[in-house]
Motif scaffolding. Structure first.
Motif, mmCIF file in Angstrom:
data_model
loop_
_atom_site.group_PDB
_atom_site.id
_atom_site.type_symbol
_atom_site.label_atom_id
_atom_site.label_comp_id
_atom_site.label_asym_id
_atom_site.label_seq_id
_atom_site.Cartn_x
_atom_site.Cartn_y
_atom_site.Cartn_z
ATOM 1 N N SER A 101 25.275 2.007 41.277
ATOM 2 C CA SER A 101 26.685 2.078 41.649
ATOM 3 C C SER A 101 27.427 3.040 40.733
ATOM 4 C CB SER A 101 27.328 0.695 41.537
ATOM 5 O OG SER A 101 28.737 0.776 41.721
ATOM 6 N N PHE A 102 28.405 3.760 41.312
ATOM 7 C CA PHE A 102 29.286 4.630 40.548
ATOM 8 C C PHE A 102 30.740 4.213 40.719
ATOM 9 C CE2 PHE A 102 25.717 7.389 42.128
ATOM 10 C CZ PHE A 102 24.936 7.211 40.988
ATOM 11 N N GLN A 103 30.942 2.923 41.030
ATOM 12 C CA GLN A 103 32.286 2.362 41.093
ATOM 13 C C GLN A 103 32.905 2.454 39.691
ATOM 14 O OE1 GLN A 103 33.180 -0.848 39.699
ATOM 15 N NE2 GLN A 103 35.181 -1.057 40.634
ATOM 16 N N SER A 104 34.204 2.451 39.592
ATOM 17 C CA SER A 104 34.883 2.810 38.345
ATOM 18 C C SER A 104 34.500 1.965 37.137
ATOM 19 C CB SER A 104 36.403 2.766 38.541
ATOM 20 O OG SER A 104 36.835 3.885 39.274
ATOM 21 N N ASN A 105 34.042 0.737 37.339
ATOM 22 C CA ASN A 105 33.682 -0.109 36.207
ATOM 23 C C ASN A 105 32.219 0.024 35.800
ATOM 24 O OD1 ASN A 105 36.234 -1.239 35.791
ATOM 25 N ND2 ASN A 105 35.911 -2.793 37.357
ATOM 26 N N LYS A 106 31.548 1.040 36.318
ATOM 27 C CA LYS A 106 30.137 1.260 35.974
ATOM 28 C C LYS A 106 30.007 2.402 34.964
ATOM 29 C CE LYS A 106 28.932 -1.894 38.981
ATOM 30 N NZ LYS A 106 30.218 -2.161 39.637
ATOM 31 N N ILE A 107 28.785 2.623 34.480
ATOM 32 C CA ILE A 107 28.553 3.620 33.439
ATOM 33 C C ILE A 107 28.981 5.015 33.902
ATOM 34 C CG2 ILE A 107 26.787 4.740 32.021
ATOM 35 C CD1 ILE A 107 27.398 1.898 31.188
ATOM 36 N N ILE A 108 28.675 5.359 35.142
ATOM 37 C CA ILE A 108 29.200 6.585 35.746
ATOM 38 C C ILE A 108 30.356 6.199 36.655
ATOM 39 C CG2 ILE A 108 28.729 8.431 37.410
ATOM 40 C CD1 ILE A 108 25.972 8.722 36.269
ATOM 41 N N ASN A 109 31.513 6.747 36.381
ATOM 42 C CA ASN A 109 32.727 6.398 37.123
ATOM 43 C C ASN A 109 33.086 7.507 38.096
ATOM 44 O OD1 ASN A 109 35.330 5.838 38.018
ATOM 45 N ND2 ASN A 109 36.297 6.310 36.059
ATOM 46 N N ALA A 110 32.862 7.247 39.372
ATOM 47 C CA ALA A 110 33.284 8.185 40.418
ATOM 48 C C ALA A 110 34.255 7.521 41.380
ATOM 49 C CB ALA A 110 32.071 8.718 41.170
ATOM 50 N N GLY A 111 34.783 6.377 41.005
ATOM 51 C CA GLY A 111 35.652 5.603 41.890
ATOM 52 C C GLY A 111 34.834 4.720 42.795
ATOM 53 N N GLU A 112 33.995 5.335 43.606
ATOM 54 C CA GLU A 112 33.004 4.659 44.440
ATOM 55 C C GLU A 112 31.784 5.566 44.509
ATOM 56 O OE1 GLU A 112 32.940 1.713 45.508
ATOM 57 O OE2 GLU A 112 34.995 0.995 45.717
ATOM 58 N N GLY A 113 30.755 5.082 45.167
ATOM 59 C CA GLY A 113 29.548 5.885 45.339
ATOM 60 C C GLY A 113 28.323 5.108 44.912
ATOM 61 N N GLY A 114 27.180 5.506 45.449
ATOM 62 C CA GLY A 114 25.930 4.837 45.111
ATOM 63 C C GLY A 114 24.758 5.790 45.203
ATOM 64 N N MET A 115 23.614 5.346 44.692
ATOM 65 C CA MET A 115 22.401 6.161 44.728
ATOM 66 C C MET A 115 21.202 5.265 44.987
ATOM 67 S SD MET A 115 21.565 9.465 44.231
ATOM 68 C CE MET A 115 22.604 10.241 42.977
ATOM 69 N N LEU A 116 20.344 5.716 45.895
ATOM 70 C CA LEU A 116 19.056 5.078 46.136
ATOM 71 C C LEU A 116 17.991 5.975 45.528
ATOM 72 C CD1 LEU A 116 17.777 3.666 49.550
ATOM 73 C CD2 LEU A 116 16.318 5.063 48.111
ATOM 74 N N VAL A 117 17.123 5.407 44.680
ATOM 75 C CA VAL A 117 16.024 6.190 44.108
ATOM 76 C C VAL A 117 14.703 5.540 44.494
ATOM 77 C CG1 VAL A 117 17.456 6.946 42.165
ATOM 78 C CG2 VAL A 117 15.948 4.960 41.887
ATOM 79 N N THR A 118 13.672 6.370 44.632
ATOM 80 C CA THR A 118 12.372 5.848 45.049
ATOM 81 C C THR A 118 11.287 6.884 44.781
ATOM 82 O OG1 THR A 118 11.134 4.904 46.912
ATOM 83 C CG2 THR A 118 12.646 6.711 47.413
ATOM 84 N N ASN A 119 10.074 6.405 44.670
ATOM 85 C CA ASN A 119 8.892 7.280 44.650
ATOM 86 C C ASN A 119 8.117 7.179 45.957
ATOM 87 O OD1 ASN A 119 9.049 8.440 41.971
ATOM 88 N ND2 ASN A 119 8.602 6.388 41.192
ATOM 89 N N ASP A 120 8.664 6.419 46.901
ATOM 90 C CA ASP A 120 8.035 6.182 48.197
ATOM 91 C C ASP A 120 8.540 7.231 49.185
ATOM 92 O OD1 ASP A 120 7.538 5.229 50.850
ATOM 93 O OD2 ASP A 120 7.274 3.201 50.072
ATOM 94 N N GLU A 121 7.673 8.140 49.563
ATOM 95 C CA GLU A 121 8.058 9.255 50.421
ATOM 96 C C GLU A 121 8.588 8.783 51.767
ATOM 97 O OE1 GLU A 121 5.998 13.339 52.268
ATOM 98 O OE2 GLU A 121 4.829 11.928 51.066
ATOM 99 N N GLU A 122 7.907 7.824 52.393
ATOM 100 C CA GLU A 122 8.334 7.367 53.708
ATOM 101 C C GLU A 122 9.666 6.645 53.639
ATOM 102 O OE1 GLU A 122 6.705 4.213 57.052
ATOM 103 O OE2 GLU A 122 5.280 5.661 56.206
#
Length: 399
Positions: A184-205
Motif C-alpha cells: 500500500s502507498f496510502q498516506s500512512n504507509k512508508i511510501i506516501n502517495a495518498g493512495e495506490g498499491g503494488m502487486l509483486v510476484t515471481n509467478d509469470e502466469e
C-alpha cells in the motif's frame, strides 16, 4: 504539544514534486499514453520497486485492496471459495474476499499479534486452497514455517504486506515469500502517495493474468517492463477491472523508494526508545520481537496490564487529552477489530484467542518527523495517565 505534532507526514521529495509538475504540464497522466515502458512513470516505478525487492514482476494499481483482489482472482479464486485469513487484520483484507463472493475462514492470532500457526494447521482443509496472510502493523509472522506448511498442504500463499514494506524475515523481504505480495502507498504507509498499491510476484502466469485484470486492454501489456509469451495466450480471456495507477501517483511515490532504509532505521530507533521507557513502568508490555525479523515499526502497539475496560478508557482519554493520538484496537468503531465487521456473510466469527489478544492493546502510528522532545512527551503523557488510573484504582479499593 498539539496532536498535529504527532500526526504530521513527511513532505513529498522535491524530485517527486518536480516530476509530478512536469507530468501535469504534458497532461500525460494515463500510464499507457506513451509507446513504451520508458515513457511511463508507472512502468518506471514498477521496475524500480521490483528491483528493490528483487522480484521478477511488479504491477502498480490503485490500492493494496485491488492488488489483493487481482492476486486472488489470478490465483484461481471463484465465488463461493473459502480463503484463510488472520482474525487480526484491517477490514479491507476480508472485504476483498467478500467483494469477490468468496468466504473468509478466520485463523486465530497470538498475543504477539502474529498468525497462530497451530490454528492455521487445524483450519486448512480441502476447501481452503488460499491463505491471505496479513503482516499486520508490520508484525511479521513466522513466514518460513507458514510457507513450509502451505507447501505441504497445497495452499497458495498471498501476502498482504501493506504495513510491511522494508520488513525482513531471516533476510527475505515481506511480500516475497508467497506467490504474490501486495503493498500500500496510502498516506500512512512508508511510501506516501495518498493512495495506490503494488502487486509483486515471481509467478509469470499470475503476473500476466493480473496485468490483464488491472486494465491492460488491447496490446497495452507491451508498455510494461515485465514481458511474457503468455500475454498472447491469455489475451481477451479476462475482464478489465480498470484499477490502473496514474503517472501522477507514480511520480510522487517513485523517489520514496530510496528513503525506505533511512526511514526504517529511524523508526527502529524511536521504537527502541519508547519500548524501553514504557516497559520500565511495569504496567506495559510490547509484542515480542523475534531474532529472525527486521522490522520497520512505523507504529507502536503495547498491552496494558491489570486494567479493566473502564480503566482502559480513562487511560486512553487522558493520553489523548495531551495531544497524543493513542487508540484501542478493542473499540466499537475500530476497523481492525473483527467483531465490527458486520458485512461478513457468515456473521461475526468466534475467535476468543484473538479477542483476548487485542482487548487491552493500545495502538499509535509514529511519524518519521518525530524528534527526541516528541518521544519524551509521549512517555510523559503515558506516565501521567498511568498515575491517574492507579490513583483511581487505589481510591476504589479504599472505599
Amino acid at each position: 504539544m498539539h496532536r498535529d505534532d504527532f500526526t504530521r507526514l513527511e513532505p513529498i521529495p522535491q524530485e517527486g514534486i518536480d516530476r509530478a509538475t512536469a507530468i501535469m504540464r504534458t497532461g500525460n497522466l494515463f500510464r499507457y499514453t506513451g509507446n513504451s515502458p520508458e515513457e511511463s512513470e508507472v512502468a518506471l516505478f514498477e521496475r524500480d520497486f521490483g528491483d528493490y525487492l528483487g522480484v521478477r514482476y511488479a504491477l502498480a494499481v490503485s490500492s493494496c485492496t485491488q492488488a489483493i483482489e487481482l492476486a486472488l482472482i489470478a490465483s484461481g479464486l471463484t465465488a463461493g471459495d473459502k480463503v484463510l485469513v488472520p482474525g487480526f487484520t484491517f477490514t479491507a483484507v476480508p472485504s476483498a474476499i467478500v467483494i469477490l463472493g468468496a468466504v473468509p475462514v478466520f485463523v486465530e492470532c497470538t498475543e504477539d499479534l502474529r498468525l497462530d500457526i497451530d490454528d492455521l494447521n487445524r483450519k486448512i482443509s480441502s476447501e481452503t486452497n488460499i491463505l491471505l496472510l496479513s503482516h499486520m502493523r508490520g508484525h511479521m509472522s513466522n513466514v518460513k514455517d507458514i510457507t513450509a506448511l502451505c507447501h505441504e498442504r497445497s495452499v497458495t500463499l498471498i501476502e498482504d504486506a501493506a504495513h510491511a514494506l522494508g520488513v525482513q524475515w531471516d533476510g527475505g523481504w515481506a511480500g516475497t515469500f508467497g506467490s504474490a505480495g501486495c503493498f500500500s502507498f496510502q498516506s500512512n504507509k512508508i511510501i506516501n502517495a495518498g493512495e495506490g498499491g503494488m502487486l509483486v510476484t515471481n509467478d509469470e502466469e499470475l503476473f500476466v493474468k493480473a496485468t490483464y485484470l488491472s486494465g491492460a486492454y488491447e496490446a497495452n501489456y507491451r508498455k510494461h517492463f515485465g514481458q511474457s509469451d503468455l500475454f498472447e495466450k491469455f489475451g481477451k480471456r479476462f475482464p478489465a477491472h480498470n484499477v490502473r495507477m496514474s503517472n501522477l501517483t507514480a511520480a510522487v511515490a517513485r523517489p520514496q523508494i530510496e528513503m525506505i532504509e533511512c526511514k526504517g532505521h529511524r523508526f527502529r530507533e524511536m521504537y527502541a526508545y519508547l519500548e524501553r521507557e514504557l516497559t520500565a513502568t511495569g504496567r506495559i508490555g510490547f509484542p515480542r520481537q523475534f531474532p529472525e525479523e527486521l522490522r520497520v515499526p512505523d507504529s507502536i502497539q503495547f498491552r496494558l496490564f491489570d486494567m479493566d475496560a473502564v480503566d482502559l478508557e480513562v487511560f486512553v482519554n487522558r493520553v489523548r487529552e495531551k495531544g497524543v493520538p493513542l487508540s484501542l484496537f478493542a473499540s466499537e468503531n475500530n476497523a481492525r477489530a473483527f467483531y465490527n465487521w458486520q458485512y461478513l456473510p457468515d456473521g461475526i466469527p468466534d475467535l476468543p484467542q484473538t479477542r483476548r489478544a487485542i482487548e487491552n492493546v493500545c495502538d499509535m502510528r509514529l511519524s518519521s518527523t518525530l524528534e527526541e522532545n516528541h518521544l519524551m512527551y509521549i512517555v510523559a503523557a503515558v506516565h501521567s495517565a498511568l498515575l491517574e488510573v492507579e490513583q483511581t484504582q487505589v481510591s476504589v479499593v479504599n472505599q
